[in-house]
Design an enzyme around this catalytic site. Structure first.
Site, PDB file in Angstrom:
ATOM      1  N   TYR A 237       0.828  -1.215   0.000  1.00 37.72           N
ATOM      2  CA  TYR A 237       0.000   0.000   0.000  1.00 37.72           C
ATOM      3  C   TYR A 237       0.862   1.264   0.000  1.00 37.72           C
ATOM      4  CZ  TYR A 237      -2.875   3.727   2.054  1.00 37.72           C
ATOM      5  OH  TYR A 237      -3.481   4.930   2.314  1.00 37.72           O
ATOM      6  N   LYS A 241       1.528   3.903  -3.083  1.00 33.82           N
ATOM      7  CA  LYS A 241       1.128   5.308  -2.880  1.00 33.82           C
ATOM      8  C   LYS A 241       2.354   6.210  -3.104  1.00 33.82           C
ATOM      9  CE  LYS A 241      -2.374   6.876  -1.284  1.00 33.82           C
ATOM     10  NZ  LYS A 241      -3.640   7.369  -1.921  1.00 33.82           N
TER      11      LYS A 241
END
Ligand SMILES: NC(=O)c1ccc[n+]([C@@H]2O[C@H](COP(=O)([O-])OP(=O)(O)OC[C@H]3O[C@@H](n4cnc5c(N)ncnc54)[C@H](OP(=O)(O)O)[C@@H]3O)[C@@H](O)[C@H]2O)c1
Length: 491
Positions: A237, A241
């Site tokens: 994640y 990002k």
């Protein structure tokens, strides 16, 4: 910093929002509709097969939610007409150029009308498949930027990211942009397009091997973690990002770009009412598992700072960032959290969680009250592993004998226990950067926004986002956990 009328800024404006079926964007849309009903139009991107299905999802998954309670109370039966006079749900997916929208007239209209873009869409699963996370969190961010560049009236693009893109660094982490060469390890050269090729190569190989969907998912999840760790990020994640931010930094050119990096977003502090939340991420996953009696211990440093921030404060800072950065041909980053101004230590949170569920035990679906004892927090992996081994492997002697007797029943128990230990250890690994975080996120840019508000005649009570006003004990005990049990914990 000029701050004439925040509300006027949104008057007669068209706002594109991605991720509206998610937690944070709902709080944003509700707030603007409530405080500035003269907004011209919200174009809300929703993943669906067509615009009608997008509208259906918006109706079911957004308007019906309790977050609209205040507007519902005020408008009664007129709520839907009030909303649909101002809102157009549009079927689209940020993992495609132009969101995969095929209707060229609609696209032309959007490029002509949109003034403000909020990109809140993401996959927030720490352990996501690499191909999926790269498609949404990395290339999705680029697709939103490319779309925003074509909007001729664009005032500002606001992208929501996370400060954990800075990886596991300690100390005071600045609101600095991420550049391609800035991998946390600094050892391997990162080329984002090459990452896409790695994914395609793996997928191609899996297809040739005739892998099942389950095997593809598991391989893609492992690949995400492997690539993240190769460059120094803790999970897929934050890694994807970070790559998304790098693409924005590289390609935004003169577009007014504001990146808001909220820390761990928790239930609303005050507006539209306190305690509204959706989902249970990061610490909330721990809180809900503990309340349900499924988790008795966790891993974390005694000096860890849990940087949490209520969703309404994040949304107010997003609004302020949009207003102040409009029409500036540059990029700015805002850390929105509490670790610098009003830090909450991990031990105090674990004490509060234990106290809350001792006083208010969770009632399971059979009406049974779940008794909890104090949440144990281990300060290092070795003691935690020893505890896990004792907790799950004590009957191994028995199982060893059973194995000798080739008893299938006992073997299955042992396989299940080992799997459980592996799952817990994987979770610990994914959450380690949060549970062992001892640094703080510098928020000078965000503090400038607060100062600007204080020095202007803006209503501070309407656009509050100062974490210093939060009494953590009161918030956790009387707002956050009650909200979590009401909205996110299902029996
Ligand atoms: N919540 C937190 O604690 C936190 C902390 C820091 C940063 N953030 C960031 O804040 C933003 C909002 O987070 P959140 O908590 O609201 O997340 P969330 O509840 O998981 O919502 C994510 C939203 O993104 C949408 N989405 C996912 N993939 C998409 C795609 N390919 N195209 C279009 N829409 C897509 C989802 O739509 P579906 O309903 O179709 O899945 C959903 O509406 C994210 O950028 C996240 O990284 C969140």
């Amino acid at each position: 910093m000029e701050l004439e009328g925040i509300l006027q800024f949104f008057e007669n404006k068209t706002i594109l929002v991605t991720g509206t079926t998610g937690f944070l964007a709902k709080v944003f849309v509700e707030k603007i509709l409530r405080v500035q009903p003269n907004v011209k139009r919200f174009s809300l991107l929703v993943r669906a097969s067509n615009n009608q299905a997008a509208t259906q999802r918006f109706r079911e998954e957004v308007i019906k939610k309790d977050i609209f309670r205040i507007l519902r109370n005020n408008l009664g039966a007129n709520l839907e007409s009030f909303i649909f006079e101002r809102v157009t749900p549009i079927s689209g997916d940020i993992s495609y150029e132009n969101f995969g929208i095929k209707d060229s007239i609609l696209i032309e209209e959007m490029w002509k009308d949109i003034d403000i873009v909020l990109n809140s869409a993401a996959t927030t699963n720490f352990d996501e498949r690499y191909d999926v996370a790269l498609g949404i969190n990395t290339y999705g961010a680029l697709h939103v930027l490319n779309f925003a560049k074509k909007c001729i009236k664009l005032k500002v693009l606001l992208h929501v990211s996370t400060p954990y893109v800075s990886s596991e660094k300690g100390g005071n982490i600045l609101e600095s942009p991420l550049r391609m060469e800035d991998t946390p390890k600094g050892t391997s050269r990162l080329v984002i397009n090459a990452e896409k090729e790695v994914v395609e190569e793996y997928l191609g190989r899996l297809r040739v091997q005739g892998a099942t969907n389950e095997e593809i998912t598991s391989t893609m999840k492992d690949l995400g973690i492997k690539r993240a760790k190769l460059y120094g990020w803790p999970n897929t994640y934050v890694y994807t990002k970070a790559l998304g931010e790098m693409l924005l930094e590289q390609f935004h050119q003169n577009l007014p770009l504001a990146i808001v990096r909220p820390t761990m977003v928790t239930s609303t502090y005050k507006e539209p009412f306190s305690g509204w939340i959706e989902g249970a991420r990061t610490i909330d996953g721990v809180i809900t598992a503990f309340g349900k009696g499924r988790l008795k211990s966790f891993l974390g440093h005694p000096n860890s700072i849990l940087d949490v921030i209520p969703a309404d404060m994040v949304v107010n800072s997003i609004i302020m960032a949009m207003v102040t950065h409009a029409n500036k041909s540059s990029q700015i980053i805002f850390h929105v959290g509490s670790s610098l101004r009003n830090p909450m230590k991990l031990p105090s949170l674990s004490d509060l969680i234990s106290l809350y569920f001792t006083q208010n035990p969770w009632i399971d679906r059979n009406g049974k009250s779940i008794k909890v004892s104090k949440l144990i927090v281990f300060s290092n992996i070795a003691t935690f592993q020893a505890y896990m081994a004792i907790r799950y492997k004590l009957p191994l002697k028995v199982l060893w004998l059973a194995n000798l007797m080739l008893c299938q029943y006992y073997r299955e128990i042992r396989i299940n226990l080992n799997r459980k230990v592996r799952v817990v250890m994987r979770m610990v690994d994914l959450y380690k950067p949060y549970a062992f975080f001892t640094g703080s996120f510098d928020d000078s840019n965000t503090e400038n926004l607060r100062v600007a508000i204080r020095e202007s005649d803006v209503d501070v009570n309407l656009f509050y986002f100062d974490p210093r006003c939060i009494d953590w004990e009161d918030y956790i005990m009387n707002t956050h956990i009650p909200g979590l049990t009401k909205y996110s914990m299902k029996p």
